[in-house]
Design a protein around this motif. Structure first.
Motif, PDB file in Angstrom:
ATOM      1  N   THR A 173       0.847  -1.195   0.000  1.00  0.00           N
ATOM      2  CA  THR A 173       0.000   0.000   0.000  1.00  0.00           C
ATOM      3  C   THR A 173       0.883   1.246   0.000  1.00  0.00           C
ATOM      4  OG1 THR A 173      -1.371  -1.272   1.492  1.00  0.00           O
ATOM      5  CG2 THR A 173      -1.997   1.024   1.142  1.00  0.00           C
ATOM      6  N   THR A 174       0.414   2.259  -0.673  1.00  0.00           N
ATOM      7  CA  THR A 174       1.156   3.522  -0.617  1.00  0.00           C
ATOM      8  C   THR A 174       0.276   4.619  -0.015  1.00  0.00           C
ATOM      9  OG1 THR A 174       0.462   4.072  -2.849  1.00  0.00           O
ATOM     10  CG2 THR A 174       2.639   3.053  -2.624  1.00  0.00           C
ATOM     11  N   LEU A 175       0.967   5.573   0.592  1.00  0.00           N
ATOM     12  CA  LEU A 175       0.298   6.741   1.163  1.00  0.00           C
ATOM     13  C   LEU A 175       0.441   7.895   0.183  1.00  0.00           C
ATOM     14  CD1 LEU A 175       1.693   6.872   4.812  1.00  0.00           C
ATOM     15  CD2 LEU A 175      -0.732   6.811   4.213  1.00  0.00           C
ATOM     16  N   ARG A 176      -0.651   8.650  -0.020  1.00  0.00           N
ATOM     17  CA  ARG A 176      -0.542   9.886  -0.787  1.00  0.00           C
ATOM     18  C   ARG A 176      -0.348  11.026   0.215  1.00  0.00           C
ATOM     19  NH1 ARG A 176      -5.367  10.350  -2.128  1.00  0.00           N
ATOM     20  NH2 ARG A 176      -6.037   8.284  -1.513  1.00  0.00           N
ATOM     21  N   VAL A 177       0.805  11.666   0.129  1.00  0.00           N
ATOM     22  CA  VAL A 177       1.153  12.662   1.152  1.00  0.00           C
ATOM     23  C   VAL A 177       1.364  14.030   0.507  1.00  0.00           C
ATOM     24  CG1 VAL A 177       2.701  13.194   3.069  1.00  0.00           C
ATOM     25  CG2 VAL A 177       2.361  10.826   2.371  1.00  0.00           C
ATOM     26  N   LYS A 178       0.563  15.001   0.962  1.00  0.00           N
ATOM     27  CA  LYS A 178       0.763  16.381   0.515  1.00  0.00           C
ATOM     28  C   LYS A 178       1.592  17.091   1.566  1.00  0.00           C
ATOM     29  CE  LYS A 178      -3.533  16.990  -2.030  1.00  0.00           C
ATOM     30  NZ  LYS A 178      -4.874  17.604  -1.951  1.00  0.00           N
ATOM     31  N   GLU A 187       4.433  10.033  -2.900  1.00  0.00           N
ATOM     32  CA  GLU A 187       3.897   8.703  -2.595  1.00  0.00           C
ATOM     33  C   GLU A 187       4.895   7.994  -1.701  1.00  0.00           C
ATOM     34  OE1 GLU A 187       2.586   6.410  -5.895  1.00  0.00           O
ATOM     35  OE2 GLU A 187       0.817   7.680  -6.138  1.00  0.00           O
ATOM     36  N   VAL A 188       4.420   7.526  -0.572  1.00  0.00           N
ATOM     37  CA  VAL A 188       5.304   6.946   0.444  1.00  0.00           C
ATOM     38  C   VAL A 188       4.798   5.539   0.768  1.00  0.00           C
ATOM     39  CG1 VAL A 188       6.133   7.193   2.834  1.00  0.00           C
ATOM     40  CG2 VAL A 188       5.792   9.225   1.413  1.00  0.00           C
ATOM     41  N   PRO A 189       5.712   4.551   0.866  1.00  0.00           N
ATOM     42  CA  PRO A 189       5.257   3.198   1.217  1.00  0.00           C
ATOM     43  C   PRO A 189       4.615   3.176   2.597  1.00  0.00           C
ATOM     44  CG  PRO A 189       7.555   3.182   0.497  1.00  0.00           C
ATOM     45  CD  PRO A 189       7.150   4.614   0.621  1.00  0.00           C
ATOM     46  N   ARG A 190       3.473   2.486   2.690  1.00  0.00           N
ATOM     47  CA  ARG A 190       2.768   2.368   3.977  1.00  0.00           C
ATOM     48  C   ARG A 190       3.380   1.208   4.739  1.00  0.00           C
ATOM     49  NH1 ARG A 190       0.842   2.490   8.206  1.00  0.00           N
ATOM     50  NH2 ARG A 190      -1.343   2.488   8.863  1.00  0.00           N
ATOM     51  N   LEU A 191       3.849   1.460   5.956  1.00  0.00           N
ATOM     52  CA  LEU A 191       4.492   0.429   6.765  1.00  0.00           C
ATOM     53  C   LEU A 191       3.719   0.231   8.064  1.00  0.00           C
ATOM     54  CD1 LEU A 191       8.181   1.695   6.361  1.00  0.00           C
ATOM     55  CD2 LEU A 191       7.065  -0.141   5.077  1.00  0.00           C
ATOM     56  N   GLU A 192       3.969  -0.882   8.692  1.00  0.00           N
ATOM     57  CA  GLU A 192       3.309  -1.172   9.962  1.00  0.00           C
ATOM     58  C   GLU A 192       3.858  -0.242  11.045  1.00  0.00           C
ATOM     59  OE1 GLU A 192       2.360  -5.037  12.783  1.00  0.00           O
ATOM     60  OE2 GLU A 192       3.606  -5.258  11.009  1.00  0.00           O
ATOM     61  N   SER A 193       3.035   0.183  11.971  1.00  0.00           N
ATOM     62  CA  SER A 193       3.437   1.036  13.096  1.00  0.00           C
ATOM     63  C   SER A 193       4.160   2.309  12.643  1.00  0.00           C
ATOM     64  CB  SER A 193       4.339   0.272  14.076  1.00  0.00           C
ATOM     65  OG  SER A 193       3.657  -0.826  14.594  1.00  0.00           O
ATOM     66  N   GLN A 194       3.821   2.785  11.462  1.00  0.00           N
ATOM     67  CA  GLN A 194       4.486   3.966  10.895  1.00  0.00           C
ATOM     68  C   GLN A 194       3.954   5.247  11.555  1.00  0.00           C
ATOM     69  OE1 GLN A 194       3.441   4.220   6.790  1.00  0.00           O
ATOM     70  NE2 GLN A 194       5.422   5.057   6.175  1.00  0.00           N
ATOM     71  N   CYS A 254       8.949  18.235  17.000  1.00  0.00           N
ATOM     72  CA  CYS A 254       8.454  17.739  15.718  1.00  0.00           C
ATOM     73  C   CYS A 254       6.992  18.060  15.448  1.00  0.00           C
ATOM     74  CB  CYS A 254       8.673  16.238  15.625  1.00  0.00           C
ATOM     75  SG  CYS A 254       7.601  15.310  16.758  1.00  0.00           S
ATOM     76  N   ALA A 255       6.393  18.994  16.195  1.00  0.00           N
ATOM     77  CA  ALA A 255       4.970  19.275  15.993  1.00  0.00           C
ATOM     78  C   ALA A 255       4.723  19.884  14.612  1.00  0.00           C
ATOM     79  CB  ALA A 255       4.466  20.216  17.077  1.00  0.00           C
ATOM     80  N   MET A 256       3.680  19.423  13.969  1.00  0.00           N
ATOM     81  CA  MET A 256       3.279  19.926  12.648  1.00  0.00           C
ATOM     82  C   MET A 256       1.754  19.866  12.568  1.00  0.00           C
ATOM     83  SD  MET A 256       5.936  17.678  10.371  1.00  0.00           S
ATOM     84  CE  MET A 256       7.597  17.408  11.009  1.00  0.00           C
ATOM     85  N   THR A 257       1.224  20.441  11.499  1.00  0.00           N
ATOM     86  CA  THR A 257      -0.223  20.350  11.276  1.00  0.00           C
ATOM     87  C   THR A 257      -0.488  19.139  10.385  1.00  0.00           C
ATOM     88  OG1 THR A 257      -0.359  22.761  11.406  1.00  0.00           O
ATOM     89  CG2 THR A 257      -2.262  21.600  10.485  1.00  0.00           C
ATOM     90  N   VAL A 258      -1.164  18.158  10.921  1.00  0.00           N
ATOM     91  CA  VAL A 258      -1.419  16.911  10.189  1.00  0.00           C
ATOM     92  C   VAL A 258      -2.919  16.815   9.910  1.00  0.00           C
ATOM     93  CG1 VAL A 258      -1.190  14.404  10.237  1.00  0.00           C
ATOM     94  CG2 VAL A 258       0.508  15.836  11.412  1.00  0.00           C
ATOM     95  N   ASN A 259      -3.254  16.796   8.634  1.00  0.00           N
ATOM     96  CA  ASN A 259      -4.663  16.795   8.217  1.00  0.00           C
ATOM     97  C   ASN A 259      -5.455  17.872   8.968  1.00  0.00           C
ATOM     98  OD1 ASN A 259      -4.111  14.802   6.430  1.00  0.00           O
ATOM     99  ND2 ASN A 259      -5.185  13.161   7.499  1.00  0.00           N
ATOM    100  N   GLY A 260      -4.880  19.072   9.009  1.00  0.00           N
ATOM    101  CA  GLY A 260      -5.572  20.230   9.564  1.00  0.00           C
ATOM    102  C   GLY A 260      -5.523  20.380  11.065  1.00  0.00           C
ATOM    103  N   VAL A 279      -4.583   8.615  11.786  1.00  0.00           N
ATOM    104  CA  VAL A 279      -4.915   9.925  11.196  1.00  0.00           C
ATOM    105  C   VAL A 279      -5.102   9.907   9.683  1.00  0.00           C
ATOM    106  CG1 VAL A 279      -3.863  11.315  13.010  1.00  0.00           C
ATOM    107  CG2 VAL A 279      -2.450  10.555  11.109  1.00  0.00           C
ATOM    108  N   ALA A 280      -4.631   8.861   9.002  1.00  0.00           N
ATOM    109  CA  ALA A 280      -4.657   8.882   7.536  1.00  0.00           C
ATOM    110  C   ALA A 280      -5.893   8.182   6.998  1.00  0.00           C
ATOM    111  CB  ALA A 280      -3.394   8.233   6.977  1.00  0.00           C
ATOM    112  N   ALA A 281      -6.968   8.929   6.929  1.00  0.00           N
ATOM    113  CA  ALA A 281      -8.173   8.380   6.319  1.00  0.00           C
ATOM    114  C   ALA A 281      -7.897   8.208   4.823  1.00  0.00           C
ATOM    115  CB  ALA A 281      -9.334   9.342   6.539  1.00  0.00           C
ATOM    116  N   ASP A 282      -8.308   7.121   4.243  1.00  0.00           N
ATOM    117  CA  ASP A 282      -8.092   6.824   2.810  1.00  0.00           C
ATOM    118  C   ASP A 282      -6.612   6.868   2.424  1.00  0.00           C
ATOM    119  OD1 ASP A 282     -10.847   6.831   2.702  1.00  0.00           O
ATOM    120  OD2 ASP A 282     -10.912   8.972   2.194  1.00  0.00           O
ATOM    121  N   ASN A 283      -5.748   6.550   3.354  1.00  0.00           N
ATOM    122  CA  ASN A 283      -4.299   6.528   3.077  1.00  0.00           C
ATOM    123  C   ASN A 283      -3.788   7.854   2.516  1.00  0.00           C
ATOM    124  OD1 ASN A 283      -3.438   3.998   4.001  1.00  0.00           O
ATOM    125  ND2 ASN A 283      -4.369   3.021   2.220  1.00  0.00           N
ATOM    126  N   SER A 284      -4.352   8.955   2.971  1.00  0.00           N
ATOM    127  CA  SER A 284      -3.842  10.248   2.513  1.00  0.00           C
ATOM    128  C   SER A 284      -3.535  11.145   3.708  1.00  0.00           C
ATOM    129  CB  SER A 284      -4.860  10.927   1.580  1.00  0.00           C
ATOM    130  OG  SER A 284      -6.021  11.226   2.296  1.00  0.00           O
TER     131      SER A 284
END
Lengths: 112, 237
Positions: free
Chosen positions: B2-7, B21-28, B59-65, B78-83
């Motif tokens: 599976t891959t993650l779509r990351v903006k 596009e980033v590979p989806r890994l376990e416990s990532q 390392c704080a950032m805004t993740v999905n708003g 946090v990654a609904a629909d792998n995005s």
């Protein structure tokens, strides 16, 4: 405005909120009673005219409102319109005066 | 796989989102994702981290708003629909990409008198503070702040009033106010009171909702409101 005055404004808004909460409750119960009992305007005026308790209660209601509303509006205008300084303080003082005069005029109308 | 779509936000204030596009890994974790992008896809990506275990607050950032500590935020949560959409912290200037300028945030700690003012010297004995004393318990409830700025970034009042000291600085002031060894309580109360201080808080509680350490800055700010109001009524401020 100095820091102490800002703190006292905050305290005045909280204290007036407590008074308003009680006043609104009493007012709503009174309105519901008047409507459910089918009181006419003349019957209501007959009970409020010359009644110091009702006059005093609604004067307190108006005073609490005149304190509470301008302080809250001052914060809202400052945060959303970036309006600050003496012009804002003067405008809010004016608003407090208008609310007080209009409110007390209405109280006088059902008391006198 | 599976891959993650990351903006990912690129550039400074006037930047744009770039998609990877980033590979989806376990416990990532989200920090793992950002690190993968920088190490394998685009070495020019700037971001900030240090401990990777939720201690340093870097390392704080805004993740999905929503502001989060990325090292302890699992992608699975946090990654609904792998995005994912990753941006720098809000309410702070952007230096570049995912790096926010923390200067103002820490300047406000200084403005709120966030420094301990000792009343004894090294020649005095150790101060004895009973672990179950009222003041110590109040300090305990608020002391574990790691300075990540998630609360500051989540605060509506900071967004509306740039002078507002913010939840973290006020929370720090509250811990020092309750420190029986501190000698600058009155000065600190004066520094944290008023329209740019604790009285500006609307009790929206976003800070308490989002604090990764489960602290409650809103409660600390409420404590400061009570303390400053009492001091003002006594004529001490």
């Amino acid at each position: 405005m100095n820091t102490r005055s800002q703190i006292l404004l905050w305290a005045a808004q909280r204290a007036s909120a407590v008074v308003l909460a009680l006043c609104v409750l009493v007012h709503l119960v009174t309105v519901i009673y008047a409507v459910r009992s089918g009181l006419s305007a003349a019957e209501i005026l007959g009970r409020t005219r010359g009644n110091l308790a009702w006059g005093g209660f609604y004067a307190l209601f108006v005073a609490a409102l005149a304190v509470h509303a301008p302080i809250g509006l001052r914060n809202a205008l400052s945060e959303h319109l970036r309006w600050r300084g003496w012009t804002l303080e003067a405008a809010m003082l004016l608003l407090a005066g208008v609310l007080l005069v209009l409110g007390l005029r209405a109280v006088w109308a059902v008391f006198a | 796989m599976t891959t993650l779509r990351v903006k990912v936000w690129r550039g400074a204030e006037n930047g744009r989102f770039q998609e990877f596009e980033v590979p989806r890994l376990e416990s990532q974790t989200v920090l793992d994702v950002v690190t993968h992008i920088q190490r394998s896809l685009d070495p020019t990506l700037s971001y900030r981290f240090a401990c990777r275990v939720g201690m340093c607050g870097s390392c704080a950032m805004t993740v999905n708003g929503r502001a989060r500590w990325t090292c302890r935020t699992h992608v699975a949560n946090v990654a609904a629909d792998n995005s994912l959409e990753i941006a720098p912290l809000a309410n702070l200037p952007v230096v570049k990409d995912l790096v926010a300028d923390m200067t103002l945030f820490f300047d406000k700690w200084a403005k709120a008198r966030g420094k301990f003012h000792p009343t004894k010297t090294r020649r005095d004995g150790f101060a004895r503070v009973a672990p179950d004393s009222a003041e110590r318990l109040l300090v305990d409830a608020a002391i574990e702040c790691i300075g990540c700025s998630v609360c500051y970034s989540s605060c509506d009042v900071v967004a509306w009033n740039p002078d507002y000291l913010g939840p973290a600085a006020l929370n720090r002031a509250w811990t020092l106010h309750n420190d029986v060894r501190d000698g600058a309580r009155r000065e600190r109360l004066a520094a944290v009171a008023g329209d740019a201080g604790c009285h500006a808080c609307h009790t929206h509680m976003s800070c308490s909702e989002r604090c990764p350490k489960q602290l409650a800055p809103t409660a600390s700010i409420a404590g400061l409101k009570r303390a400053t109001a009492a001091a003002a009524l006594k004529g001490e401020l």
